[in-house]
Design a protein around this motif. Sequence first.
Motif, mmCIF file in Angstrom:
data_model
loop_
_atom_site.group_PDB
_atom_site.id
_atom_site.type_symbol
_atom_site.label_atom_id
_atom_site.label_comp_id
_atom_site.label_asym_id
_atom_site.label_seq_id
_atom_site.Cartn_x
_atom_site.Cartn_y
_atom_site.Cartn_z
ATOM 1 N N ALA A 30 0.823 -1.209 0.000
ATOM 2 C CA ALA A 30 0.000 0.000 0.000
ATOM 3 C C ALA A 30 0.858 1.260 0.000
ATOM 4 C CB ALA A 30 -0.907 -0.009 1.226
ATOM 5 N N ASP A 31 2.188 1.068 -0.063
ATOM 6 C CA ASP A 31 3.123 2.188 -0.007
ATOM 7 C C ASP A 31 2.845 3.070 1.217
ATOM 8 O OD1 ASP A 31 5.287 3.665 -0.849
ATOM 9 O OD2 ASP A 31 4.085 5.007 -2.093
ATOM 10 N N ALA A 32 2.598 2.420 2.362
ATOM 11 C CA ALA A 32 2.278 3.160 3.585
ATOM 12 C C ALA A 32 3.498 3.943 4.054
ATOM 13 C CB ALA A 32 1.854 2.175 4.668
ATOM 14 N N HIS A 33 3.239 5.045 4.715
ATOM 15 C CA HIS A 33 4.339 5.847 5.262
ATOM 16 C C HIS A 33 4.727 5.250 6.610
ATOM 17 C CE1 HIS A 33 6.955 9.127 6.036
ATOM 18 N NE2 HIS A 33 6.243 9.597 7.046
ATOM 19 N N MET A 34 5.832 4.545 6.634
ATOM 20 C CA MET A 34 6.215 3.841 7.857
ATOM 21 C C MET A 34 7.482 4.430 8.447
ATOM 22 S SD MET A 34 5.332 -0.125 7.202
ATOM 23 C CE MET A 34 6.085 -0.258 5.597
ATOM 24 N N VAL A 35 7.373 4.935 9.654
ATOM 25 C CA VAL A 35 8.536 5.484 10.341
ATOM 26 C C VAL A 35 8.585 4.886 11.744
ATOM 27 C CG1 VAL A 35 9.729 7.582 11.020
ATOM 28 C CG2 VAL A 35 8.109 7.643 9.119
ATOM 29 N N PRO A 36 9.651 4.183 12.079
ATOM 30 C CA PRO A 36 9.725 3.639 13.438
ATOM 31 C C PRO A 36 10.022 4.741 14.460
ATOM 32 C CG PRO A 36 11.689 3.052 12.189
ATOM 33 C CD PRO A 36 10.787 3.786 11.245
ATOM 34 N N ARG A 37 9.408 4.638 15.621
ATOM 35 C CA ARG A 37 9.664 5.606 16.700
ATOM 36 C C ARG A 37 10.775 5.131 17.624
ATOM 37 N NH1 ARG A 37 5.421 6.673 13.445
ATOM 38 N NH2 ARG A 37 4.000 8.266 14.234
ATOM 39 N N VAL A 38 11.179 3.889 17.450
ATOM 40 C CA VAL A 38 12.305 3.352 18.214
ATOM 41 C C VAL A 38 13.364 2.951 17.190
ATOM 42 C CG1 VAL A 38 11.132 1.109 18.278
ATOM 43 C CG2 VAL A 38 13.060 1.499 19.776
ATOM 44 N N LYS A 39 14.634 3.192 17.552
ATOM 45 C CA LYS A 39 15.717 2.853 16.620
ATOM 46 C C LYS A 39 16.744 2.023 17.375
ATOM 47 C CE LYS A 39 14.482 5.436 13.048
ATOM 48 N NZ LYS A 39 14.646 6.869 12.868
ATOM 49 N N VAL A 40 17.140 0.923 16.764
ATOM 50 C CA VAL A 40 18.193 0.112 17.373
ATOM 51 C C VAL A 40 19.531 0.645 16.867
ATOM 52 C CG1 VAL A 40 19.127 -2.200 17.713
ATOM 53 C CG2 VAL A 40 16.663 -1.886 17.439
ATOM 54 N N ILE A 41 20.332 1.149 17.805
ATOM 55 C CA ILE A 41 21.601 1.798 17.447
ATOM 56 C C ILE A 41 22.751 0.938 17.979
ATOM 57 C CG2 ILE A 41 22.979 3.909 17.736
ATOM 58 C CD1 ILE A 41 20.323 4.417 16.290
ATOM 59 N N ALA A 42 23.789 0.802 17.179
ATOM 60 C CA ALA A 42 24.950 0.041 17.633
ATOM 61 C C ALA A 42 25.918 0.971 18.338
ATOM 62 C CB ALA A 42 25.638 -0.619 16.445
ATOM 63 N N ALA A 43 26.396 0.590 19.530
ATOM 64 C CA ALA A 43 27.379 1.380 20.261
ATOM 65 C C ALA A 43 28.343 0.417 20.944
ATOM 66 C CB ALA A 43 26.694 2.267 21.298
ATOM 67 N N ALA A 44 29.602 0.536 20.626
ATOM 68 C CA ALA A 44 30.635 -0.303 21.227
ATOM 69 C C ALA A 44 30.275 -1.781 21.166
ATOM 70 C CB ALA A 44 30.888 0.128 22.671
ATOM 71 N N GLY A 45 29.756 -2.184 20.036
ATOM 72 C CA GLY A 45 29.458 -3.606 19.835
ATOM 73 C C GLY A 45 28.177 -4.074 20.489
#
Lengths: 177, 649
Positions: free
Chosen positions: A43-58
Amino acid sequence: MPQQTETRTVIVDLERCMACRSCETACAKAHAGYEDIVEAILADAHMVPRVKVIAAAGVAVPIQCQHCEDAPCATVCPSGALSFDEETGEVRSEPARCIGCKACVIVCPFGAVEWSRRTGEIVRCDLCEDLIEEGEEPYCVRACPTGARQVIDLDALAQRKRQEAAQRTVLVMTAKP
Amino acid sequence: MASSSEQRSSDPASQEMIEHAAACGFELAWDRYEAMLPQCDFGKLGICCRNCSMGPCRIDPFGEGAQRGICGATADTIVARNLARATAAGAAAHSDHGRDITHALLLTARGKTEGYKINNEKKLRKLASEFGIETADKDLKVIATEVAELALADFGRQEGELRLVSRAPEPLQKKWRQLGVTPTGIDADIVRVMHATHIGVDTDPLHLMKTLIRTALSDGWGGSMYATDFSDVLFGGPEPIRSHANLGVLRPEAVNVVVHGHEPTLSEAIVAAAQMPDIRKEAQDAGADGIQLSGMCCTATEILMRHGIPVAGNFLQQELALATGAVDAMVVDVQCIMPAIADYGKRFSTRLISTSKKAAFPGIKHMVFDEEHALTSAKELLREAIEAFKERDPKEAVVPDVVEELIAGYTVESIFTTLGGTYRPLFRPLNHGIMDGRIRGVAGVVGCNNVKITHDWGHVEMVKELIRNDVLVLQTGCAATACAKAGLMRPEAAEQYAGKGLQEICDAVGISPVLHVGSCVDNSRILLACVEMVKEGGLGDDISELPVAGAAPEWMSEKAISIATYVAASGIFTVCAEPFPVMGSKIVREYLTGGMEDDLGGMLAFERDPIAAAHLMIDHINKKRAALHLSEMMYEAREPVESEAVPAK
């Protein structure tokens, strides 16, 4: 003034986070109004996550709105679109009042507020208010396959930590040399 | 909370056993599915890559994070590579099965097998003539050796074209050549996919589509087709035959042996051994009234087609059969065997035995079967079952009293006698039925079971909708078993469910509106039925012009990906329920569901609702009818019969 009964937040056990980013996809789908990722994509929905998994020091660290008590975003917001809700302990958004100045994006110490060019609105975690009010868990918590994410009441957390600390103290004091 | 038995299966026998399993605390595939939720969206979209150790890489489907893997592969490349590997695995499964049957024929011709003989001389001679082998004054065994050797050479062919490609209509062969997808050699085409999908080889998604189509075609027009042909030569060409299906075929008073898996080499030997006087006596001495053989998955369809051995169930019933506590031995070989069945060997006296040199299972006894000692091995397996029968606690055996009649055994050759009689050309009545507007068209409804859709519901609802609209349905594998259990493979089903035109044809030739054509490798029979329809004339010059369609309403395996791809690449519009894991790539998705039709005349569609999917097929058939300027349909579609089935999950 309404009494705050509990301070809820989502916490993450970093040892259990496998960086699968299921929280991201669940959040983005749900806020776009879909359960099924395939339907959302088609449906080409506008999807934006509000949580982001970020890598830091492994280590993988999911980052999202902390719902700060003294929230810089709410403080700088000139239009009242962002405000701290004393009753629930959450930072709430009213997109209709947002004027798009992006001050909140600049001041957030966690980078947890984003500006969506496509919708002209800010995007941040709303703690899935509706679900929590119905006694259910937010989408990101439900989606976590290892149970790394939990909604907790901060007071209960502090109480539990006190209990654990006391237990350790007793063990240390009573331990035979 | 666990879903209800009605949400899990639309089959009453299965519902009963699902409830029984829950009461006994047995874990089933549906329970494990629910524990697995939510499933990974990266996997669903096909945008994760584990092909090198710089990864794993995932593409952000929201367009904000990483849009390329570490090597630079885009979502399109990753999706295409993953689909190619799945196709190769599916093609490998069918083709390795085909290789074993071909090898068994060669061993038999050399006099090295125990208990096998060439059962179908007519088909062997026909194949020899097709392969250009001189047969005059030659011993049958010499002919069989030469045929088998030529076929085995096709597995290892390094150049040129696969032998059976020549069976396809000329225009289709031309399309394949133009696109560069004509299969070369069965093994080589699979190896090519594995090479092409290694890091830093083929990264053009559309070029990868050609590579995977080539290997799928080497399955459909190679490995699977050889499996069918040589099973017919070795074990006999099926003829219409009556039998029964569903868990009620298990009999508590008998030694129950369920053969589960795919290759007929083992099951044929077990069928033979079970009829031997010494084994029957041993069973009776143990207090049983005999040996009750039954089948599960495609092995079931192989021995059903040739011997009328009853079918215990399809893929999602393997645990349910064991949960009855009445199965003394489940003998498995390859493909679609859940490792979870090992639990039942601990719970009951049931012997679980794996027999293929290709597959062992933790907690399951491994007794490798070989063709050289086929009968001896089969007897050993049956003796294990007889021992288990002696230990079985009769109080624990719970068998649902549900069984349905069916007729199976239709093949391209046996439809000859059924449809046209000996003196009339093969497919004329069918083609005329279509041209006159009695039959709208033909649909192949095939494939597996999948916990994501109510068990059997997808198959049964789709097939009822198709026959109501005068579409004759051909079925294989677990899809066939689903509809057999629902009573759609009895001639009476025409009167109950079919449209008036289809009903007239069924009445005239005495068939049911839904024809069982065998196992999953026997989808090659459906391809060849299409070839015969083209040859018969009046319906265009290529398969893509025929008013036909395909579907896999409950598919789950990589084999199904290969099947759907070779069917579509042979010019047939094919609807799959669960989307292929390609939705993360617009290029791949649009090619499979659009561009492929421009290249090859057939394409895929994805639709989970079986009724909506049936209508996609009917619309396609109508479009083809219009293009052929065929007569209007003679009758309106029949009113839908009130369905008792619950909607899918």
